[in-house]
Scaffold this motif. Structure first.
Motif: not given
Length: 666
Positions: A327-356
């Motif tokens: 999904y992050m690369f979809i955002g980057l590929g369509v020119g929505a760089y900030a949206a890709g980084i936004f998903h990077l940030v939210t993913h860091a929270f919920f995916k690290s939460l899920l792993f832990l």
């Protein structure tokens, strides 16, 4: 500049624990050094971030020292050029967000690890590696040029090998570490080629100068496309995208905190960060942008299909990571760089939460990871269940939680920019995400207990040092969407505005009824998918899934075996390489060695013949002449009597014979 200290603290922690902690420090001191170093780095990141806010300091580049001094090189076309590399850090809004994510989430994972690894005999070594990994990721993020970035790029690759294979006495862990290392090296080859191409054309690796050259017309579109695609090959390795994704599911062999750090907040986002950092180069090449978007979209859907049928709790999350990075690369590929980084940030929270949280479940069940031997843990592990549920809702994109806003922003901008295939695949992936993550929830926490009685007697909540970080991550997983509430909902899109100076403005945005309609459609399909998972795995206790698997056995086998891609790689690539190695070995041993050995045998035979000829003929002739001389000498020696009268008689006889001969002649 305080940001130059951000990577220094984890490096100090690595040196202290790596050189002294293993032998001299008690466990409490090891944990204090590891957590304290990352904590100090987080405070430095926060202080730098505050200074960068509107009204504060401007973005800057700081050179620490000259790495490669000025030198003349020959550029493409025979042009002369000057080339130098400074070891420099660049701090702007993009670096600020990334350093906060790496150090903030990394700090929580370090704290959690104190409890999770409490009884491991290699406690100090683990934290030394963890600190080194954090240092390498921060160097990657702060690098002002591709050369410095590559140091961090290779550093996280090395640390992933060390951490994935941390329990190296397990064959599976050792193999997984080597697989991750080798797959990343394949991608890194492309990354190096991309750097080399930019040097040959522009004579620089400085990110600012590359952007200026692109904007000033100093780089042709063909060269830009080639460089962007080569660099993206490196991104597919680091960020586990098609075709170099197969290392990540096997990487679950490492300790669970490693999975959370590497596969949620740091290493797998390196490729995303790199493309966002070079957004000027990628935006200049529509072809490269399309490749990025389609690769991300196909990966997002493809990995989600595999997550649906996995039974190992960590492998579900591993395939989920591959999908979410897509999904992050979809955002980057369509020119929505900030949206890709936004998903990077939210993913860091919920995916690290899920792993832990998955680590807490595994910890409670004494190492069990198969969801088919779980169930009924909702009442036995209430705190873990609560935070796991928040993470599941966030990654599913349930309205109100962080994942909803970041994922919807990507899908919205994909649709608005005309990338309908990417949007459709992303939407299908979102539907599957809700299904597989709640399949995990229902199999793990609902229904009757299916774990072995011995494990059931020992089920208990993890200590607070482990559950405390989960609660913090759950709070951010729920609320982080507020960083960039879309205008369509009356928000300010703050994060997009903050990142605009570093990533550029989005190319297209949906507004009005169309945007609301697509948002509602996505939310409705996600809720329907979640409900379907509840019916299948709670109401029907998994019976429909078993019937489907039986009815479509061939397809189920295909998906559950990850489409046999690993087997294809093993046979076609590894097997092909081994076949070529076998042919090369045969040629070497039979042809090359045969020629050499045959020549040696011929030379030895010639030498033996020469020795025989020399000994028999040459030496025989010489020795024969010598023997003849000795024979004659012995015979003639008898004439030497030593008496004068004998010599006189011989002379007289000789004269008589001589006279007789003369008389006969004349």
């Amino acid at each position: 500049m305080i940001y130059a200290l951000i990577p220094a603290f984890p490096l100090l922690g690595f040196l202290l624990n790596g050189l002294l902690g293993i032998r001299y420090f008690p466990r409490k001191a090891v944990g204090a050094v590891a957590v304290g170093s990352v904590g100090a780095s987080f405070l430095a990141s926060a202080a730098s971030f505050v200074r960068l806010l509107p009204g504060g300091e401007a973005a800057s580049v700081r050179t620490l020292f000259t790495w490669i001094p000025d030198g003349l090189i020959r550029l493409a076309g025979g042009r002369p050029g000057a080339f130098s590399v400074a070891f420099a850090f660049r701090y702007d809004s993009l670096a600020a967000v990334m350093t906060l994510v790496v150090t903030g989430v990394g700090l929580l994972i370090h704290i959690y690890s104190i409890g999770y690894m409490a009884h491991d005999r290699s406690y100090a070594r683990f934290f030394a590696y963890l600190n080194l990994f954090t240092f390498a990721m921060l160097v990657l993020v702060l690098g002002a040029n591709l050369a410095v970035m590559f140091i961090g790029w290779e550093g996280v690759g090395l640390c992933s090998y060390l951490l994935i294979g941390f329990w190296f006495s397990k064959d599976s862990a050792a193999r997984a570490g080597k697989k991750a290392f080798i797959m990343n090296r394949i991608g890194d080859f492309g990354f190096l080629m991309g750097i080399g191409l930019l040097i040959s054309v522009l004579g620089t690796v400085d990110i600012g100068r590359i952007a200026a050259a692109v904007e000033g017309g100093g780089l042709g579109r063909g060269a830009a496309t080639a460089a962007a695609l080569l660099l993206f090959l490196g991104a597919t390795g680091k960020s586990a995208q098609i075709p170099l994704y197969t290392w990540l599911p096997d990487a679950m062999e490492g300790p669970t905190p490693v999975s959370a750090l590497i596969h949620a907040a740091t290493m797998v986002t390196a490729g995303v960060y790199m493309v966002a950092r070079l957004h000027v180069l990628y935006s200049f090449s529509p072809a490269a942008m399309s490749v990025v978007a389609l690769t991300g979209a196909v990966t997002a859907f493809y990995a989600a299909t595999m997550a649906v049928v996995q039974n190992d709790i960590k492998r579900v999350l591993a395939y989920s990571t591959i999908s979410q990075i897509g999904y992050m690369f979809i955002g980057l590929g369509v020119g929505a760089y900030a949206a890709g980084i936004f998903h990077l940030v939210t993913h860091a929270f919920f995916k690290s939460l899920l792993f832990l949280a998955a680590g807490s479940v595994i910890h409670a069940l004494s190492g069990e990871q198969d969801m088919r031997r779980m169930g009924g843990l909702r009442t036995r592990l209430p705190r873990t269940f609560g935070v796991f549920l928040v993470g599941a809702l966030a990654i599913s994109g349930i309205p109100g939680l962080s994942g909803f806003f970041s994922k919807d922003e990507i899908l919205s901008q994909a649709f608005a920019s005309g990338h309908y295939v990417a949007w459709a695949l992303g939407l299908a992936g979102a539907v599957l995400t809700a299904f597989y993550i709640f399949r995990l929830i229902f199999l793990t926490f609902f229904g009757r207990p299916r774990f072995v009685p011995e494990a059931g007697h020992r089920v208990h909540e993890a200590p607070w040092i482990m559950t405390g970080p989960l609660i913090v991550l759950a709070a951010f997983s729920a609320a982080a969407g507020g960083l960039s509430l879309p205008h369509i909902l009356g928000g300010s899109d703050w994060l997009a505005g903050f990142l605009e100076a570093s990533t550029g403005a989005a190319e297209a945005r949906l507004a009005g009824p169309t945007g609301l309609l697509l948002m509602t459609l996505t939310a409705a399909l996600v809720v329907a998918s979640l409900s379907a998972a509840y019916i299948v795995y709670v109401t029907k206790e998994g019976a429909p899934a078993r019937r489907t698997a039986e009815r479509f056995k061939a397809f189920y086998g295909l998906v559950s075996n990850s489409y046999y891609v690993d087997r294809f790689y093993e046979r076609a690539i590894v097997g092909g390489t081994m076949l070529l190695a076998g042919v090369a070995d045969w040629l070497d041993s039979r042809v090359v060695d045969g020629l050499v050995n045959g020549t040696a045998r011929a030379v030895r035979a010639l030498a033996a013949g020469s020795i025989a000829f020399d000994g028999t003929v040459i030496d025989g002739a010489v020795n024969g002449i010598g023997s003849a001389h000795r024979f004659l000498a012995r015979r003639l020696a008898r004439l030497q009597t030593g008496f004068v009268y004998s010599y006189a008689l011989s002379i007289v006889i000789g004269l008589i014979v001589l006279v007789a001969l003369v008389a006969a002649v004349f």
